[in-house]
Design a protein around this motif. Structure first.
Motif, PDB file in Angstrom:
ATOM      1  N   PHE A  25      -6.199 -17.659 -13.973  1.00  0.00           N
ATOM      2  CA  PHE A  25      -5.291 -16.750 -13.678  1.00  0.00           C
ATOM      3  C   PHE A  25      -5.146 -16.449 -12.330  1.00  0.00           C
ATOM      4  O   PHE A  25      -4.001 -16.186 -11.826  1.00  0.00           O
ATOM      5  CB  PHE A  25      -6.182 -15.225 -14.367  1.00  0.00           C
ATOM      6  N   ALA A  26      -6.155 -16.756 -11.483  1.00  0.00           N
ATOM      7  CA  ALA A  26      -6.020 -16.297 -10.081  1.00  0.00           C
ATOM      8  C   ALA A  26      -5.065 -17.520  -9.427  1.00  0.00           C
ATOM      9  O   ALA A  26      -4.397 -16.958  -8.675  1.00  0.00           O
ATOM     10  CB  ALA A  26      -7.717 -16.808  -9.258  1.00  0.00           C
ATOM     11  N   ARG A  27      -5.013 -18.571  -9.875  1.00  0.00           N
ATOM     12  CA  ARG A  27      -3.861 -19.531  -9.553  1.00  0.00           C
ATOM     13  C   ARG A  27      -2.693 -19.176  -9.895  1.00  0.00           C
ATOM     14  O   ARG A  27      -1.623 -19.058  -9.042  1.00  0.00           O
ATOM     15  CB  ARG A  27      -4.241 -20.947  -9.853  1.00  0.00           C
ATOM     16  N   PHE A  28      -2.442 -18.667 -11.254  1.00  0.00           N
ATOM     17  CA  PHE A  28      -1.237 -18.020 -11.659  1.00  0.00           C
ATOM     18  C   PHE A  28      -0.841 -16.956 -10.751  1.00  0.00           C
ATOM     19  O   PHE A  28       0.234 -16.628 -10.368  1.00  0.00           O
ATOM     20  CB  PHE A  28      -1.432 -17.580 -12.893  1.00  0.00           C
ATOM     21  N   PHE A  29      -1.477 -15.880 -10.604  1.00  0.00           N
ATOM     22  CA  PHE A  29      -1.416 -14.721  -9.652  1.00  0.00           C
ATOM     23  C   PHE A  29      -0.958 -15.391  -8.240  1.00  0.00           C
ATOM     24  O   PHE A  29      -0.092 -14.642  -7.940  1.00  0.00           O
ATOM     25  CB  PHE A  29      -2.815 -13.963  -9.484  1.00  0.00           C
ATOM     26  N   ARG A  30      -1.684 -16.097  -7.526  1.00  0.00           N
ATOM     27  CA  ARG A  30      -1.186 -16.400  -6.303  1.00  0.00           C
ATOM     28  C   ARG A  30       0.234 -16.952  -6.115  1.00  0.00           C
ATOM     29  O   ARG A  30       1.071 -16.703  -5.378  1.00  0.00           O
ATOM     30  CB  ARG A  30      -2.087 -17.613  -5.629  1.00  0.00           C
ATOM     31  N   LYS A  31       0.626 -17.859  -7.319  1.00  0.00           N
ATOM     32  CA  LYS A  31       1.714 -18.555  -7.509  1.00  0.00           C
ATOM     33  C   LYS A  31       2.912 -17.630  -7.478  1.00  0.00           C
ATOM     34  O   LYS A  31       4.076 -17.391  -7.054  1.00  0.00           O
ATOM     35  CB  LYS A  31       2.043 -19.483  -8.703  1.00  0.00           C
ATOM     36  N   MET A  32       2.593 -16.567  -8.480  1.00  0.00           N
ATOM     37  CA  MET A  32       3.358 -15.424  -8.639  1.00  0.00           C
ATOM     38  C   MET A  32       3.690 -14.306  -7.431  1.00  0.00           C
ATOM     39  O   MET A  32       4.907 -14.160  -7.153  1.00  0.00           O
ATOM     40  CB  MET A  32       3.154 -14.385  -9.772  1.00  0.00           C
ATOM     41  N   PHE A  33       2.777 -14.408  -6.760  1.00  0.00           N
ATOM     42  CA  PHE A  33       2.792 -13.520  -5.362  1.00  0.00           C
ATOM     43  C   PHE A  33       3.720 -14.187  -4.447  1.00  0.00           C
ATOM     44  O   PHE A  33       4.568 -13.572  -3.771  1.00  0.00           O
ATOM     45  CB  PHE A  33       1.451 -13.278  -4.957  1.00  0.00           C
ATOM     46  N   GLN A  34       3.361 -15.580  -4.186  1.00  0.00           N
ATOM     47  CA  GLN A  34       4.270 -16.309  -3.271  1.00  0.00           C
ATOM     48  C   GLN A  34       5.705 -16.365  -3.753  1.00  0.00           C
ATOM     49  O   GLN A  34       6.597 -16.375  -3.011  1.00  0.00           O
ATOM     50  CB  GLN A  34       3.763 -17.674  -3.579  1.00  0.00           C
ATOM     51  N   GLU A  35       6.042 -16.080  -5.085  1.00  0.00           N
ATOM     52  CA  GLU A  35       7.390 -15.989  -5.493  1.00  0.00           C
ATOM     53  C   GLU A  35       8.048 -14.832  -5.476  1.00  0.00           C
ATOM     54  O   GLU A  35       9.202 -14.279  -5.798  1.00  0.00           O
ATOM     55  CB  GLU A  35       7.574 -16.431  -6.938  1.00  0.00           C
ATOM     56  N   GLY A  36       7.201 -13.664  -4.882  1.00  0.00           N
ATOM     57  CA  GLY A  36       7.693 -12.242  -4.779  1.00  0.00           C
ATOM     58  C   GLY A  36       7.569 -11.612  -6.066  1.00  0.00           C
ATOM     59  O   GLY A  36       8.061 -10.273  -6.016  1.00  0.00           O
ATOM     60  N   ILE A  37       6.840 -11.852  -6.996  1.00  0.00           N
ATOM     61  CA  ILE A  37       6.437 -11.241  -8.102  1.00  0.00           C
ATOM     62  C   ILE A  37       5.170 -10.579  -8.180  1.00  0.00           C
ATOM     63  O   ILE A  37       4.088 -11.105  -7.959  1.00  0.00           O
ATOM     64  CB  ILE A  37       6.627 -12.118  -9.436  1.00  0.00           C
ATOM     65  N   TYR A  38       4.926  -9.265  -8.064  1.00  0.00           N
ATOM     66  CA  TYR A  38       3.521  -8.654  -7.790  1.00  0.00           C
ATOM     67  C   TYR A  38       3.120  -8.300  -9.534  1.00  0.00           C
ATOM     68  O   TYR A  38       3.500  -7.242  -9.765  1.00  0.00           O
ATOM     69  CB  TYR A  38       3.660  -7.441  -6.836  1.00  0.00           C
ATOM     70  N   ILE A  39       2.069  -8.924  -9.635  1.00  0.00           N
ATOM     71  CA  ILE A  39       1.456  -8.207 -11.158  1.00  0.00           C
ATOM     72  C   ILE A  39       0.101  -8.086 -10.926  1.00  0.00           C
ATOM     73  O   ILE A  39      -0.357  -8.045  -9.547  1.00  0.00           O
ATOM     74  CB  ILE A  39       1.530  -9.850 -11.983  1.00  0.00           C
ATOM     75  N   PRO A  40      -0.399  -7.286 -11.759  1.00  0.00           N
ATOM     76  CA  PRO A  40      -1.898  -7.014 -11.704  1.00  0.00           C
ATOM     77  C   PRO A  40      -2.766  -8.085 -11.313  1.00  0.00           C
ATOM     78  O   PRO A  40      -2.622  -9.075 -11.741  1.00  0.00           O
ATOM     79  CB  PRO A  40      -2.195  -6.503 -13.079  1.00  0.00           C
ATOM     80  N   PRO A  41      -3.648  -7.607 -10.410  1.00  0.00           N
ATOM     81  CA  PRO A  41      -4.530  -8.704  -9.884  1.00  0.00           C
ATOM     82  C   PRO A  41      -5.367  -9.264 -10.799  1.00  0.00           C
ATOM     83  O   PRO A  41      -6.141 -10.227 -10.418  1.00  0.00           O
ATOM     84  CB  PRO A  41      -5.264  -8.064  -8.715  1.00  0.00           C
ATOM     85  N   VAL A  42      -5.832  -8.583 -11.904  1.00  0.00           N
ATOM     86  CA  VAL A  42      -6.614  -9.119 -12.803  1.00  0.00           C
ATOM     87  C   VAL A  42      -5.976  -9.134 -14.253  1.00  0.00           C
ATOM     88  O   VAL A  42      -5.192  -8.142 -14.619  1.00  0.00           O
ATOM     89  CB  VAL A  42      -7.849  -8.245 -13.041  1.00  0.00           C
ATOM     90  N   GLN A  43      -6.463 -10.193 -15.044  1.00  0.00           N
ATOM     91  CA  GLN A  43      -5.715 -10.403 -16.441  1.00  0.00           C
ATOM     92  C   GLN A  43      -5.898  -9.504 -17.330  1.00  0.00           C
ATOM     93  O   GLN A  43      -5.132  -9.309 -18.416  1.00  0.00           O
ATOM     94  CB  GLN A  43      -5.890 -11.928 -16.728  1.00  0.00           C
ATOM     95  N   GLN A  44      -6.811  -8.449 -17.196  1.00  0.00           N
ATOM     96  CA  GLN A  44      -7.208  -7.455 -18.185  1.00  0.00           C
ATOM     97  C   GLN A  44      -6.334  -6.109 -18.012  1.00  0.00           C
ATOM     98  O   GLN A  44      -6.319  -5.488 -18.855  1.00  0.00           O
ATOM     99  CB  GLN A  44      -8.567  -6.889 -18.053  1.00  0.00           C
ATOM    100  N   GLU A  45      -5.663  -6.313 -16.912  1.00  0.00           N
ATOM    101  CA  GLU A  45      -4.691  -5.049 -16.944  1.00  0.00           C
ATOM    102  C   GLU A  45      -3.044  -5.407 -17.442  1.00  0.00           C
ATOM    103  O   GLU A  45      -3.010  -6.717 -17.204  1.00  0.00           O
ATOM    104  CB  GLU A  45      -4.551  -4.979 -15.401  1.00  0.00           C
ATOM    105  N   ALA A  46      -2.634  -4.558 -17.638  1.00  0.00           N
ATOM    106  CA  ALA A  46      -1.199  -4.506 -18.319  1.00  0.00           C
ATOM    107  C   ALA A  46      -0.116  -4.718 -17.418  1.00  0.00           C
ATOM    108  O   ALA A  46      -0.240  -4.266 -16.477  1.00  0.00           O
ATOM    109  CB  ALA A  46      -0.995  -3.703 -19.346  1.00  0.00           C
ATOM    110  N   TRP A  47       0.814  -5.416 -17.646  1.00  0.00           N
ATOM    111  CA  TRP A  47       2.097  -5.496 -16.933  1.00  0.00           C
ATOM    112  C   TRP A  47       3.022  -4.222 -17.262  1.00  0.00           C
ATOM    113  O   TRP A  47       3.129  -4.071 -18.688  1.00  0.00           O
ATOM    114  CB  TRP A  47       2.733  -6.932 -16.769  1.00  0.00           C
ATOM    115  N   PHE A  48       3.733  -3.665 -16.562  1.00  0.00           N
ATOM    116  CA  PHE A  48       4.663  -2.633 -17.131  1.00  0.00           C
ATOM    117  C   PHE A  48       6.122  -2.878 -16.712  1.00  0.00           C
ATOM    118  O   PHE A  48       6.388  -3.469 -15.626  1.00  0.00           O
ATOM    119  CB  PHE A  48       4.294  -1.175 -16.413  1.00  0.00           C
ATOM    120  N   ILE A  49       6.941  -2.832 -17.699  1.00  0.00           N
ATOM    121  CA  ILE A  49       8.233  -2.831 -17.420  1.00  0.00           C
ATOM    122  C   ILE A  49       8.958  -1.181 -17.740  1.00  0.00           C
ATOM    123  O   ILE A  49       8.372  -0.904 -18.477  1.00  0.00           O
ATOM    124  CB  ILE A  49       9.047  -3.884 -18.641  1.00  0.00           C
ATOM    125  N   SER A  50       9.737  -1.117 -16.718  1.00  0.00           N
ATOM    126  CA  SER A  50      10.565   0.172 -16.824  1.00  0.00           C
ATOM    127  C   SER A  50      12.006  -0.030 -16.919  1.00  0.00           C
ATOM    128  O   SER A  50      12.570  -0.928 -16.827  1.00  0.00           O
ATOM    129  CB  SER A  50       9.844   1.022 -15.679  1.00  0.00           C
TER     130      SER A  50
END
Length: 71
Positions: A25-50
């Motif tokens: 998950f940490a590798r995935f988080f870093r890749k998403m961050f590098q792509e400009g997508i800011y997701i929760p920093p731990v996988q137990q947190e939910a992503w929200f769409i609005s």
């Protein structure tokens, strides 16, 4: 609202969550961050769409998720 879990098909309780693949998950988080997508920093947190997210935002995010998972 949704969550991606790495290392299990289902997470039903805290014991399941404790066995998740945190390094993956940490590798995935870093890749998403590098792509400009800011997701929760731990996988137990939910992503929200609005309503502020357009179809184009969602399409771009989906493409970047697929790209991050394929690396």
């Amino acid at each position: 609202m949704f969550t991606l879990f790495f290392g299990r098909k289902k997470v039903k309780n805290a014991e399941d969550a404790a066995t998740l693949d945190f390094e993956m998950f940490a590798r995935f988080f870093r890749k998403m961050f590098q792509e400009g997508i800011y997701i929760p920093p731990v996988q137990q947190e939910a992503w929200f769409i609005s309503m502020a997210h357009t179809d184009e935002h969602l399409k771009q995010t989906a493409e970047k998720v697929i790209l991050a998972l394929s690396r």
